[in-house]
Design an enzyme around this catalytic site. Structure first.
Site, PDB file in Angstrom:
ATOM      1  N   HIS A   1       0.832  -1.208   0.000  1.00 21.17           N
ATOM      2  CA  HIS A   1       0.000   0.000   0.000  1.00 21.17           C
ATOM      3  C   HIS A   1       0.873   1.268   0.000  1.00 21.17           C
ATOM      4  O   HIS A   1       0.714   2.149  -0.848  1.00 21.17           O
ATOM      5  CB  HIS A   1      -0.913  -0.027   1.237  1.00 21.17           C
ATOM      6  CG  HIS A   1      -1.853   1.140   1.338  1.00 21.17           C
ATOM      7  ND1 HIS A   1      -3.140   1.096   0.875  1.00 21.17           N
ATOM      8  CD2 HIS A   1      -1.691   2.388   1.855  1.00 21.17           C
ATOM      9  CE1 HIS A   1      -3.742   2.262   1.099  1.00 21.17           C
ATOM     10  NE2 HIS A   1      -2.873   3.066   1.701  1.00 21.17           N
ATOM     11  N   GLU A   2       1.800   1.328   0.936  1.00 23.59           N
ATOM     12  CA  GLU A   2       2.660   2.523   1.017  1.00 23.59           C
ATOM     13  C   GLU A   2       3.527   2.646  -0.231  1.00 23.59           C
ATOM     14  O   GLU A   2       3.853   3.751  -0.666  1.00 23.59           O
ATOM     15  CB  GLU A   2       3.522   2.496   2.280  1.00 23.59           C
ATOM     16  CG  GLU A   2       2.747   2.482   3.601  1.00 23.59           C
ATOM     17  CD  GLU A   2       1.707   3.595   3.740  1.00 23.59           C
ATOM     18  OE1 GLU A   2       1.891   4.664   3.127  1.00 23.59           O
ATOM     19  OE2 GLU A   2       0.698   3.386   4.454  1.00 23.59           O
TER      20      GLU A   2
ATOM     21  N   HIS B   1       1.728   4.680  -2.769  1.00 27.74           N
ATOM     22  CA  HIS B   1       1.873   6.119  -2.485  1.00 27.74           C
ATOM     23  C   HIS B   1       3.252   6.621  -2.925  1.00 27.74           C
ATOM     24  O   HIS B   1       3.382   7.686  -3.523  1.00 27.74           O
ATOM     25  CB  HIS B   1       1.727   6.384  -0.974  1.00 27.74           C
ATOM     26  CG  HIS B   1       0.319   6.347  -0.458  1.00 27.74           C
ATOM     27  ND1 HIS B   1      -0.668   7.154  -0.967  1.00 27.74           N
ATOM     28  CD2 HIS B   1      -0.264   5.623   0.548  1.00 27.74           C
ATOM     29  CE1 HIS B   1      -1.816   6.930  -0.299  1.00 27.74           C
ATOM     30  NE2 HIS B   1      -1.589   5.999   0.613  1.00 27.74           N
TER      31      HIS B   1
ATOM     32  N   GLU C   1      -4.702   7.979  -2.808  1.00 25.50           N
ATOM     33  CA  GLU C   1      -5.213   6.698  -2.300  1.00 25.50           C
ATOM     34  C   GLU C   1      -5.473   5.731  -3.464  1.00 25.50           C
ATOM     35  O   GLU C   1      -5.335   4.526  -3.320  1.00 25.50           O
ATOM     36  CB  GLU C   1      -6.475   6.958  -1.478  1.00 25.50           C
ATOM     37  CG  GLU C   1      -6.781   5.916  -0.426  1.00 25.50           C
ATOM     38  CD  GLU C   1      -5.730   5.823   0.685  1.00 25.50           C
ATOM     39  OE1 GLU C   1      -5.708   4.787   1.370  1.00 25.50           O
ATOM     40  OE2 GLU C   1      -4.927   6.766   0.874  1.00 25.50           O
TER      41      GLU C   1
END
Lengths: 484, 484
Positions: free
Chosen positions: B248-249, B252, B278
């Protein structure tokens, strides 16, 4: 200004402990902006007005008075040089550092010579702007070691040389060889790190106010007294690099961790001089870390981490091995006994450059003469001689003596400490460094820049600077190890 | 301002990845000074003059024009609120956040209610200063998602709810249980970390422009596009925390690593909105990280690091297990299917608070009603209900919708990507994420804030915002997994 300085120091720490390389270019923009901000504040009209008003006020606290004096020193140092000359000098510095690198790679002093000549010429001019008493070189000394002079250094370096040059010669003549091979066996990084962390705890390094990281050129760095970080590097075939390096940086860090919280936010919240700073790191490295009693406590622990490499080595043999001394060409690889001689070579040359008795072009030959005179060896080339250190290429003259002063200060402090803590060796054998660290905090650390180096020495030992205690210590230690 | 921001972000990163605790108090002084410096610059007379001059000039480049517009937005937002009110509000925020903590601990909404009422009242007043079109709440939405409105959200959230509420109900009715126990076996941190690093490489995270560290509340942070760092945390009894958190990170971070270098030093060098940001993290986490093809490539690798815990688990069973879905009380623990429903609960409440149809005192009961309506469950207490999130205590209304928008944007981008990259699944099965990342860079990353969220969507997909693709994807995926 102190706040910006903390942000800058975090950026320096980060760049040296794993910042990703693609971000470095932009980071240098940030660093140069914050540095310029500090410089501009320190030389601003606002600063000038503060200084003038405060200097006229009566009844200021000692802290405020000395803060003003520090800021004045900085203000004058920066204001007295015409801006255009300073800008030219900064450009020259960058060029000179890069030419020094090339010269060192090619071991060719001539490549570096013209730049060094300009650097020296600028520095002389700057000294004339700043002013000086007695020797021009005194002004440079004072930048790193407030109050230090050629007169004092000539005396103490002379005393020290007279005692240790013969000692070095007797060791060479003895022909004794120490069993150093086991020191060079494979010792994995993870285990070295775990052992270093154990030592740091024992040495009163406060992990709530610091951390240990890995880097290429080890250093300690202060963000604020609650955050003083250590870095080290690991050589898997020479554990001494990390272990003694970590102990050394621990001495620097423990100094700054214990500066009085009362000084936070002022320029006094810093080590008082390079020499006193080095006295703390060397006290830890040599008077604690190379003391046999310390290893009575820690040798078995080292063996647990080291997985067999010292199984056939007695404590006595180990102790002798980590204290091996022999003349070598490279300062940063020198041992406790010969290190100061490397410094004296540089000191004599710097002094002569600035009193006009030596020309830059003659540095290589005079370097070699001094090496032969003090250490009995002559470098095979300039890369291993006059070109080895980066300092001169950036104009850092007057810095080298601090290293040797650190040894002398440390030995004098140790002597004074023994009056209060006669059971010093017993404490090390117990692994109880707390009372030793507390004594250093009481006498040295807590003052930050509230006291000048020679003031600390006088207040603590009742004496001025002397080489006698260092010479006594080295004579006793090396006479034993080499059975002279 | 950008340079100071980089220094600040390094300090935040450092505080969350191991800064020693004794230094934190002084560090907060540094942070508050640099933050104030940025604020002061952004609202200075100098800024006002720059803006007025530039806004009158013709022929500015797109970059300059949009930079000016960003600075204008920031300037107006900060200048329109009377300083005294803003100071009172900042004080209230601190108090309110601390009372929220207490209230959550005691699971007692009444403790928090009076503070939340004041926060909402201030926020309403601020909206009147700032101005609004249509709904007051639009102004809050626009702060996180430029151009987003209640009209759009009502429509897409409605569409989505109609499709996924029945799906959630069908899953519950199916009674099918997935074999999730192996996911919870012991998996040492070091091995999880090594596996995460392998995945990051595969996912095109650039380690020359970033690093992975450990923290308590994981985040990605940008110092500059050449230095975008990821943090994660390790749960030794649930490897999903680190693995999916890191993926997830990574989404980003890959966004910010690939913003055009041309935008460095401008406020456009940033993700264009919370929702688009997001969308990138969720694209990586869900469309890549929870795709079966991705695990065709990586499941055997996971097994190598995991030391036996998946020996009796087939790839199909593993894939189903990591995609388990069931209604739960806590948003941050929710799965891919139910997550958006948690957001809709919050959206409906925020909207009603700001159009005056709901009072703060009625929040707990309406919260529970909405939970029952959307997710079919009612929290046993307010700690697991209306008090679970920190956002409202600091006045962050309008932020929540971005999370759900991210899902919809991601699904729409995926749909568009399939036109250019029909062999998407085959690429994942090969571990070749490069073409996927390059497509995202081409369509999304490189623009930074040069394009608004809905502009990116329109230019890339040819459509406005729709929930259809997300609903299609979820229906197909969960119908298969739960054999509905």
């Amino acid at each position: 200004m102190m706040n910006y300085g903390e942000a800058l120091n975090l950026m320096f720490w980060d760049l040296r402990t794993g910042a990703p390389k693609n971000g470095v270019e932009q980071r240098s923009e940030v660093i140069s902006q914050l540095s310029a901000d500090i410089f501009n504040m320190s030389t601003s009209e606002e600063m000038r007005r503060y200084l003038e008003e405060l200097e006229q006020q009566e009844g200021l606290s000692e802290k405020t008075r000395k803060t003003v004096a520090e800021c004045r020193k900085e203000y004058d140092r920066n204001k007295k040089i015409p801006e255009s000359e300073y800008r030219e000098y900064v450009k020259l510095q960058a060029k000179s550092e890069s030419m020094w690198e090339t010269a060192k790679e090619q071991s060719d002093f001539e490549v570096f010579r013209p730049y060094l000549e300009q650097i020296v010429a600028y520095k002389k001019k700057f000294i004339d702007y700043w002013g000086y008493e007695g020797y021009r070189y005194n002004t440079l000394l004072d930048m790193y070691e407030p109050g230090m002079t050629v007169e004092v250094l000539d005396r103490v370096f002379g005393e020290l040389r007279e005692r240790i040059v013969p000692l070095v010669q007797r060791i060479a003549a003895s022909g004794k060889k120490l069993k150093t091979e086991p020191l060079l066996a494979y010792f994995p990084t993870e285990e070295q790190k775990a052992f270093s962390l154990e030592l740091l705890k024992q040495l009163n390094y406060n992990f709530n106010a610091g951390r240990l990281d890995t880097t290429v050129h080890p250093f300690a760095i202060t963000l604020n007294p609650g955050d003083v970080r250590i870095t080290t590097k690991y050589d898997e075939y020479d554990f001494r690099t990390a272990v003694f390096g970590t102990i050394h940086e621990c001495g620097h860090a423990v100094y700054e961790q214990n500066i009085s919280a009362d000084l936070i936010g002022t320029p006094l919240c810093d080590g008082t001089s390079m020499g006193i700073h080095e006295s703390q790191s060397l006290f830890f490295e040599n008077f604690i870390g190379r003391n046999k009693k310390f290893w009575e406590k820690n040798y078995s622990l080292l063996k647990e981490f080291a997985d067999g490499q010292f199984d056939d080595v007695t404590l006595d043999e180990f102790y002798d091995a980590i204290n091996e001394s022999k003349p070598s060409f490279i300062r940063i690889e020198a041992d406790e006994l010969t290190y100061a001689l490397h410094i004296m070579v540089r000191y004599e040359l710097e002094k002569a450059l600035f009193d006009g008795s030596l020309e830059v072009r003659d540095l290589p030959s005079v370097w070699n003469e001094k090496m032969e005179e003090y250490l009995g060896i002559v470098p095979p080339n300039d890369a291993k001689g006059v070109l080895q250190d980066v300092h001169w290429s950036g104009g850092d003259f007057g810095y080298f003596p601090s290293y040797a002063l650190g040894y002398m200060y440390a030995a004098q402090l140790k002597q004074a400490m023994l009056r209060d803590i006669p059971h010093f060796d017993a404490l090390l054998a117990e692994g109880n460094v707390m009372p030793i660290r507390e004594w250093l905090t009481e006498k040295v650390h807590r003052f930050g820049k509230l006291k000048q180096p020679l003031e600390i020495l006088r207040d603590t030992t009742g004496e001025g600077l002397t080489a006698a205690y260092l010479a006594d210590y080295l004579e006793e230690k090396y006479t034993n190890i080499y059975e002279l």
